[in-house]
Enzyme design. Structure first.
Site, mmCIF file in Angstrom:
data_model
loop_
_atom_site.group_PDB
_atom_site.id
_atom_site.type_symbol
_atom_site.label_atom_id
_atom_site.label_comp_id
_atom_site.label_asym_id
_atom_site.label_seq_id
_atom_site.Cartn_x
_atom_site.Cartn_y
_atom_site.Cartn_z
ATOM 1 N N PRO A 2 0.859 -1.112 0.010
ATOM 2 C CA PRO A 2 0.205 0.077 0.001
ATOM 3 C C PRO A 2 0.938 1.429 0.524
ATOM 4 O O PRO A 2 1.918 1.325 1.287
ATOM 5 C CB PRO A 2 -0.902 -0.153 1.157
ATOM 6 C CG PRO A 2 -0.316 -1.760 1.627
ATOM 7 C CD PRO A 2 0.407 -2.109 0.950
ATOM 8 N N GLU A 3 0.759 2.145 -0.839
ATOM 9 C CA GLU A 3 1.225 3.222 -0.531
ATOM 10 C C GLU A 3 0.572 4.580 -0.977
ATOM 11 O O GLU A 3 -0.784 4.234 -0.145
ATOM 12 C CB GLU A 3 1.964 3.759 -2.399
ATOM 13 C CG GLU A 3 3.177 2.255 -2.740
ATOM 14 C CD GLU A 3 3.140 2.464 -4.243
ATOM 15 O OE1 GLU A 3 3.099 3.761 -4.779
ATOM 16 O OE2 GLU A 3 3.433 1.745 -5.034
ATOM 17 N N LYS A 58 3.140 6.012 5.120
ATOM 18 C CA LYS A 58 2.726 5.148 4.597
ATOM 19 C C LYS A 58 2.023 4.807 6.310
ATOM 20 O O LYS A 58 1.371 3.904 6.447
ATOM 21 C CB LYS A 58 3.453 4.416 4.252
ATOM 22 C CG LYS A 58 3.596 4.954 2.882
ATOM 23 C CD LYS A 58 4.309 3.491 1.997
ATOM 24 C CE LYS A 58 5.057 3.834 1.031
ATOM 25 N NZ LYS A 58 5.823 2.723 0.232
ATOM 26 N N HIS A 91 -5.332 -14.046 9.213
ATOM 27 C CA HIS A 91 -4.410 -12.876 9.104
ATOM 28 C C HIS A 91 -5.194 -11.541 10.108
ATOM 29 O O HIS A 91 -4.113 -11.150 10.038
ATOM 30 C CB HIS A 91 -4.028 -12.867 7.426
ATOM 31 C CG HIS A 91 -3.170 -13.902 7.257
ATOM 32 N ND1 HIS A 91 -2.120 -14.406 7.569
ATOM 33 C CD2 HIS A 91 -3.406 -14.292 5.772
ATOM 34 C CE1 HIS A 91 -1.802 -15.507 6.672
ATOM 35 N NE2 HIS A 91 -2.866 -15.490 6.060
ATOM 36 N N ARG A 110 1.484 -11.028 5.595
ATOM 37 C CA ARG A 110 2.752 -11.102 5.602
ATOM 38 C C ARG A 110 3.069 -10.274 6.750
ATOM 39 O O ARG A 110 4.715 -10.785 7.081
ATOM 40 C CB ARG A 110 3.515 -10.849 4.180
ATOM 41 C CG ARG A 110 3.058 -11.050 2.848
ATOM 42 C CD ARG A 110 3.708 -10.469 1.935
ATOM 43 N NE ARG A 110 4.839 -10.471 1.158
ATOM 44 C CZ ARG A 110 5.672 -10.143 0.225
ATOM 45 N NH1 ARG A 110 4.940 -9.126 -0.119
ATOM 46 N NH2 ARG A 110 6.941 -10.267 1.121
ATOM 47 N N LYS A 152 23.767 13.885 -6.462
ATOM 48 C CA LYS A 152 22.881 12.808 -6.221
ATOM 49 C C LYS A 152 23.843 11.908 -7.446
ATOM 50 O O LYS A 152 22.575 11.891 -8.249
ATOM 51 C CB LYS A 152 21.642 12.361 -6.077
ATOM 52 C CG LYS A 152 21.562 13.056 -4.763
ATOM 53 C CD LYS A 152 21.386 12.303 -2.916
ATOM 54 C CE LYS A 152 20.937 11.880 -1.914
ATOM 55 N NZ LYS A 152 21.324 11.475 -0.686
ATOM 56 N N ARG A 261 14.107 -3.802 -7.282
ATOM 57 C CA ARG A 261 12.586 -3.212 -7.748
ATOM 58 C C ARG A 261 12.350 -3.909 -9.733
ATOM 59 O O ARG A 261 13.457 -3.100 -10.182
ATOM 60 C CB ARG A 261 11.582 -2.614 -7.715
ATOM 61 C CG ARG A 261 12.164 -2.422 -6.316
ATOM 62 C CD ARG A 261 10.957 -1.475 -5.420
ATOM 63 N NE ARG A 261 11.342 -1.193 -3.895
ATOM 64 C CZ ARG A 261 9.783 -1.558 -3.424
ATOM 65 N NH1 ARG A 261 8.693 -1.774 -3.985
ATOM 66 N NH2 ARG A 261 9.437 -1.751 -2.156
#
Length: 274
Positions: A2-3, A58, A91, A110, A152, A261
């Site tokens: 979830p973002e 978050k 869960h 999880r 960067k 990713r």
């Protein structure tokens, strides 16, 4: 995972049911999350009123008349409002019982999430103290990113997913924002121009706002507080579309692995800067 839009959707969904209400009990079925649920959580919360519900990145914060509950959904968690008599599923680890017959139920298959009590100022807690600005705030702008990106060499995708740079932007919304800004995800952050940062910040804000309106993006485990899926997945341009034609130029969407990713992009619309 979830973002920001999914967490904001959750916050907005639970707020009408909890704010101003008293906690009558806390039922913990499994303490073993990313951080252990406190053994005495029921004693810490029972009889307290929830005065406000806010979000930082978050994280969801339940402000009580004394103390705070800090909640993170982890990789696959969600919160939903249920009747206190509703049978828990496999869960469902924590129930927060409220004096209206309802419960806030925390599900985390999880177990990478957390549900902890904080006694002092939560914004000084190690999990929150070093977070960057909110992407929908005025503090998040092209000048800020340009300053932070100086020297960067990391990829721009990793850069905007760094919570110390800006909070709440994960793999989905990073990929979508970079596509709309026509920036290759592997471009070094220090090579991004002021004009490109202007475009990128604008698209990040628009995408997040649109995703919040759509109730977030449901790909596997995320559901809003009423159990409904998010619908922003129907608006995705590159994420999850590997080998499908680009909706702009019809070239095939490709993926590249960045910081472990898979990052979706269009090689024609998002040329790499060398």
């Amino acid at each position: 995972m979830p973002e920001l839009p999914e967490v904001e959707t959750t916050k907005q969904g639970i707020k009408p049911h909890l704010e101003g209400r008293m906690i009558t009990a806390v039922q913990v079925r499994n303490r073993k999350l990313r951080l252990p649920v406190p053994l005495n959580l029921n004693e810490l919360c029972q009889g307290k009123h929830i005065t406000a519900i806010t979000r930082r990145g978050k994280y969801i914060l339940l402000h009580m008349d004394k103390g705070y509950l800090l909640i993170h959904l982890g990789m696959s968690g969600h919160l939903r409002i249920v009747s206190q008599t509703a049978n828990p599923q496999k869960h469902d680890h924590v129930d927060l019982h409220i004096n209206n017959g309802l419960a806030l139920r925390f599900c985390d298959p999880r177990r990478f999430g957390l549900f902890i009590y904080i006694d002092e100022n939560p914004y000084q807690h190690p999990l929150l103290a070093h977070l960057g600005p909110e992407p929908l705030s005025d503090d998040f702008n092209s000048e800020y990113l340009l300053r932070k990106a100086a020297n960067k060499s990391q990829s721009i995708k990793s850069f905007i997913m760094d919570s110390q740079i800006v909070v709440g932007i994960g793999n989905i919304y990073a990929a979508e924002s970079l596509f709309l800004a026509k920036i290759h995800p592997n471009t070094s952050a220090k090579k991004i121009t002021t004009e490109e940062f202007n475009s990128l910040t604008g698209h990040i804000k628009k995408i997040l706002e649109s995703a919040i309106e759509a109730g977030g993006t449901t790909l596997r485990d995320f559901y809003s507080s009423d159990g409904k899926p998010g619908y922003f997945r129907f608006a995705l341009k590159v994420y999850g579309r590997k080998n499908l034609p680009c909706l702009v130029c019809e070239n095939k969407i490709e993926t590249v692995v960045i910081a472990g990713r898979h990052s979706a992009f269009c090689p024609h619309c998002q040329p790499i800067i060398t």
